[in-house]
Design a protein around this motif. Structure first.
Motif, PDB file in Angstrom:
ATOM      1  N   LEU A 210       0.828  -1.205   0.000  1.00  0.00           N
ATOM      2  CA  LEU A 210       0.000   0.000   0.000  1.00  0.00           C
ATOM      3  C   LEU A 210       0.863   1.257   0.000  1.00  0.00           C
ATOM      4  O   LEU A 210       0.503   2.259  -0.625  1.00  0.00           O
ATOM      5  CB  LEU A 210      -0.935  -0.010   1.206  1.00  0.00           C
ATOM      6  CG  LEU A 210      -2.053  -1.064   1.152  1.00  0.00           C
ATOM      7  CD1 LEU A 210      -2.840  -1.072   2.459  1.00  0.00           C
ATOM      8  CD2 LEU A 210      -2.984  -0.809  -0.027  1.00  0.00           C
ATOM      9  N   PHE A 211       2.004   1.220   0.680  1.00  0.00           N
ATOM     10  CA  PHE A 211       2.928   2.357   0.641  1.00  0.00           C
ATOM     11  C   PHE A 211       3.385   2.634  -0.792  1.00  0.00           C
ATOM     12  O   PHE A 211       3.361   3.776  -1.268  1.00  0.00           O
ATOM     13  CB  PHE A 211       4.132   2.089   1.538  1.00  0.00           C
ATOM     14  CG  PHE A 211       5.323   2.958   1.247  1.00  0.00           C
ATOM     15  CD1 PHE A 211       5.296   4.312   1.508  1.00  0.00           C
ATOM     16  CD2 PHE A 211       6.481   2.414   0.690  1.00  0.00           C
ATOM     17  CE1 PHE A 211       6.400   5.122   1.228  1.00  0.00           C
ATOM     18  CE2 PHE A 211       7.583   3.205   0.408  1.00  0.00           C
ATOM     19  CZ  PHE A 211       7.533   4.573   0.677  1.00  0.00           C
ATOM     20  N   LEU A 212       3.790   1.589  -1.518  1.00  0.00           N
ATOM     21  CA  LEU A 212       4.267   1.760  -2.890  1.00  0.00           C
ATOM     22  C   LEU A 212       3.151   2.247  -3.810  1.00  0.00           C
ATOM     23  O   LEU A 212       3.354   3.143  -4.646  1.00  0.00           O
ATOM     24  CB  LEU A 212       4.851   0.442  -3.404  1.00  0.00           C
ATOM     25  CG  LEU A 212       6.158  -0.011  -2.754  1.00  0.00           C
ATOM     26  CD1 LEU A 212       6.485  -1.439  -3.157  1.00  0.00           C
ATOM     27  CD2 LEU A 212       7.308   0.919  -3.112  1.00  0.00           C
TER      28      LEU A 212
ATOM     29  N   PRO B 291      -1.106   3.555 -11.839  1.00  0.00           N
ATOM     30  CA  PRO B 291      -1.839   2.998 -12.988  1.00  0.00           C
ATOM     31  C   PRO B 291      -3.347   3.012 -12.731  1.00  0.00           C
ATOM     32  O   PRO B 291      -3.798   2.993 -11.580  1.00  0.00           O
ATOM     33  CB  PRO B 291      -1.314   1.563 -13.074  1.00  0.00           C
ATOM     34  CG  PRO B 291      -0.911   1.227 -11.668  1.00  0.00           C
ATOM     35  CD  PRO B 291      -0.385   2.508 -11.081  1.00  0.00           C
ATOM     36  N   ASP B 292      -4.122   3.023 -13.818  1.00  0.00           N
ATOM     37  CA  ASP B 292      -5.584   2.995 -13.682  1.00  0.00           C
ATOM     38  C   ASP B 292      -6.071   1.644 -13.169  1.00  0.00           C
ATOM     39  O   ASP B 292      -7.039   1.566 -12.423  1.00  0.00           O
ATOM     40  CB  ASP B 292      -6.252   3.306 -15.024  1.00  0.00           C
ATOM     41  CG  ASP B 292      -6.052   4.754 -15.437  1.00  0.00           C
ATOM     42  OD1 ASP B 292      -5.915   5.616 -14.532  1.00  0.00           O
ATOM     43  OD2 ASP B 292      -6.024   5.020 -16.650  1.00  0.00           O
ATOM     44  N   ASP B 293      -5.426   0.598 -13.613  1.00  0.00           N
ATOM     45  CA  ASP B 293      -5.808  -0.740 -13.169  1.00  0.00           C
ATOM     46  C   ASP B 293      -4.609  -1.671 -13.303  1.00  0.00           C
ATOM     47  O   ASP B 293      -3.547  -1.280 -13.811  1.00  0.00           O
ATOM     48  CB  ASP B 293      -7.009  -1.282 -13.961  1.00  0.00           C
ATOM     49  CG  ASP B 293      -6.787  -1.276 -15.460  1.00  0.00           C
ATOM     50  OD1 ASP B 293      -5.710  -1.729 -15.911  1.00  0.00           O
ATOM     51  OD2 ASP B 293      -7.685  -0.831 -16.203  1.00  0.00           O
TER      52      ASP B 293
ATOM     53  N   GLU C 166      -8.296  -0.283  -5.965  1.00  0.00           N
ATOM     54  CA  GLU C 166      -9.649   0.211  -5.696  1.00  0.00           C
ATOM     55  C   GLU C 166      -9.908   0.404  -4.208  1.00  0.00           C
ATOM     56  O   GLU C 166     -11.028   0.690  -3.790  1.00  0.00           O
ATOM     57  CB  GLU C 166     -10.673  -0.772  -6.270  1.00  0.00           C
ATOM     58  CG  GLU C 166     -10.650  -0.850  -7.799  1.00  0.00           C
ATOM     59  CD  GLU C 166     -11.411  -2.058  -8.332  1.00  0.00           C
ATOM     60  OE1 GLU C 166     -12.077  -2.741  -7.514  1.00  0.00           O
ATOM     61  OE2 GLU C 166     -11.355  -2.306  -9.539  1.00  0.00           O
ATOM     62  N   GLN C 167      -8.848   0.246  -3.393  1.00  0.00           N
ATOM     63  CA  GLN C 167      -8.916   0.426  -1.946  1.00  0.00           C
ATOM     64  C   GLN C 167      -9.938  -0.507  -1.301  1.00  0.00           C
ATOM     65  O   GLN C 167     -10.718  -0.118  -0.441  1.00  0.00           O
ATOM     66  CB  GLN C 167      -9.221   1.889  -1.599  1.00  0.00           C
ATOM     67  CG  GLN C 167      -8.181   2.862  -2.136  1.00  0.00           C
ATOM     68  CD  GLN C 167      -8.411   4.286  -1.696  1.00  0.00           C
ATOM     69  OE1 GLN C 167      -8.538   4.560  -0.508  1.00  0.00           O
ATOM     70  NE2 GLN C 167      -8.472   5.206  -2.645  1.00  0.00           N
ATOM     71  N   GLN C 168      -9.928  -1.752  -1.763  1.00  0.00           N
ATOM     72  CA  GLN C 168     -10.815  -2.769  -1.200  1.00  0.00           C
ATOM     73  C   GLN C 168     -10.008  -3.835  -0.457  1.00  0.00           C
ATOM     74  O   GLN C 168     -10.344  -5.008  -0.448  1.00  0.00           O
ATOM     75  CB  GLN C 168     -11.632  -3.434  -2.318  1.00  0.00           C
ATOM     76  CG  GLN C 168     -12.558  -2.486  -3.058  1.00  0.00           C
ATOM     77  CD  GLN C 168     -13.324  -3.173  -4.180  1.00  0.00           C
ATOM     78  OE1 GLN C 168     -13.203  -4.372  -4.365  1.00  0.00           O
ATOM     79  NE2 GLN C 168     -14.095  -2.404  -4.909  1.00  0.00           N
ATOM     80  N   GLU C 169      -8.935  -3.396   0.212  1.00  0.00           N
ATOM     81  CA  GLU C 169      -8.024  -4.350   0.833  1.00  0.00           C
ATOM     82  C   GLU C 169      -8.680  -5.159   1.954  1.00  0.00           C
ATOM     83  O   GLU C 169      -8.244  -6.271   2.264  1.00  0.00           O
ATOM     84  CB  GLU C 169      -6.770  -3.654   1.367  1.00  0.00           C
ATOM     85  CG  GLU C 169      -7.028  -2.515   2.334  1.00  0.00           C
ATOM     86  CD  GLU C 169      -7.082  -1.154   1.650  1.00  0.00           C
ATOM     87  OE1 GLU C 169      -6.903  -0.155   2.337  1.00  0.00           O
ATOM     88  OE2 GLU C 169      -7.320  -1.110   0.441  1.00  0.00           O
ATOM     89  N   THR C 170      -9.764  -4.626   2.548  1.00  0.00           N
ATOM     90  CA  THR C 170     -10.421  -5.374   3.620  1.00  0.00           C
ATOM     91  C   THR C 170     -11.153  -6.609   3.090  1.00  0.00           C
ATOM     92  O   THR C 170     -11.496  -7.504   3.857  1.00  0.00           O
ATOM     93  CB  THR C 170     -11.433  -4.477   4.354  1.00  0.00           C
ATOM     94  OG1 THR C 170     -12.380  -3.956   3.410  1.00  0.00           O
ATOM     95  CG2 THR C 170     -10.727  -3.339   5.069  1.00  0.00           C
TER      96      THR C 170
END
Length: 228
Positions: A138-140, A151-153, A182-186
């Motif tokens: 997530l840092f990178l 990148p977009d995806d 997409e910030q759905q890491e949970t």
């Protein structure tokens, strides 16, 4: 002219017998280089601990735009680390982060949004709520966002890499990386350690493409042993 600002220490080098030259990413002035006289002397009022990588500082500095080397009038801790220096895992991550930032933040570069993000991220690394699993990736990813080349995806990400990748492993990485972007890491399922390490290697390569003179990351070998 004296200026007040917050700062994140990037790195330092020893200078003469008792002094150092330190690079600090400041919120208001960008990345600046400062000469700190006598700090390595036992009689110094300022501690060397204030200038370790990623230390968060409250600063009063002399700022002259035309000077390559400025001086610090006052430096005190904005936050005294409770865990990073005493935890092998956290200190290994901090070493890696400091090395990355030393390559992507250039002299006089100012980005208050990036600074605020990094400041809070370092506080999280030192907090009891720190969750190691995805911290490095997530840092990178999020740092690339603030630097302007996220990148977009995941498919676009892999199209930019110079090494062609195919097969089921690639599809697994694309699925995983898309959820991170997409910030759905949970919602993410567990990922084998080997794939996490490969994803970190892929992101290092991605940074090399976008940052001139990025070079090798000396702390990467240590970091890969910490990935869980």
């Amino acid at each position: 002219m004296l200026r007040k600002t917050r700062g994140i220490v990037i790195n330092y080098i020893k200078y003469r017998e008792t002094s150092i030259i330190v690079r600090i990413f400041t919120r208001d002035l960008g990345l600046k280089t400062y000469l700190v006289n006598g700090v390595r002397s036992q009689k110094s009022k300022t501690k060397m601990a204030h200038f370790q990588p990623l230390t968060l500082l409250e600063l009063v500095v002399y700022d002259k735009e035309t000077a390559n080397l400025n001086r610090i009038s006052e430096a005190k801790l904005a936050w005294a680390f409770q865990r990073i220096p005493f935890d092998f895992y956290r200190s290994g991550i901090s070493m890696f982060m400091g090395e990355i930032l030393g390559k992507v933040v250039v002299d006089n570069y100012q980005n208050e949004v990036l600074f605020d993000y990094l400041f809070q991220l370092i506080l999280r690394l030192d907090s009891p709520e720190f969750q190691p699993g995805l911290f490095i990736l997530l840092f990178l990813i999020r740092t690339s966002r603030y630097l302007g080349f996220e990148p977009d995806d995941a498919r676009e990400f892999y199209l930019q890499l110079p090494v062609e990748q195919t097969g089921s492993t690639l599809e697994d990485k694309i699925s995983y990386l898309d959820q991170l972007l997409e910030q759905q890491e949970t919602l993410l399922p567990s990922l084998p350690v080997s794939l996490k390490r490969t994803l970190i290697d892929d992101w290092i390569l991605f940074y090399k493409i976008h940052i001139d003179g990025f070079g090798d990351i000396k702390s990467l070998a240590v970091l890969r042993t910490l990935v869980q």
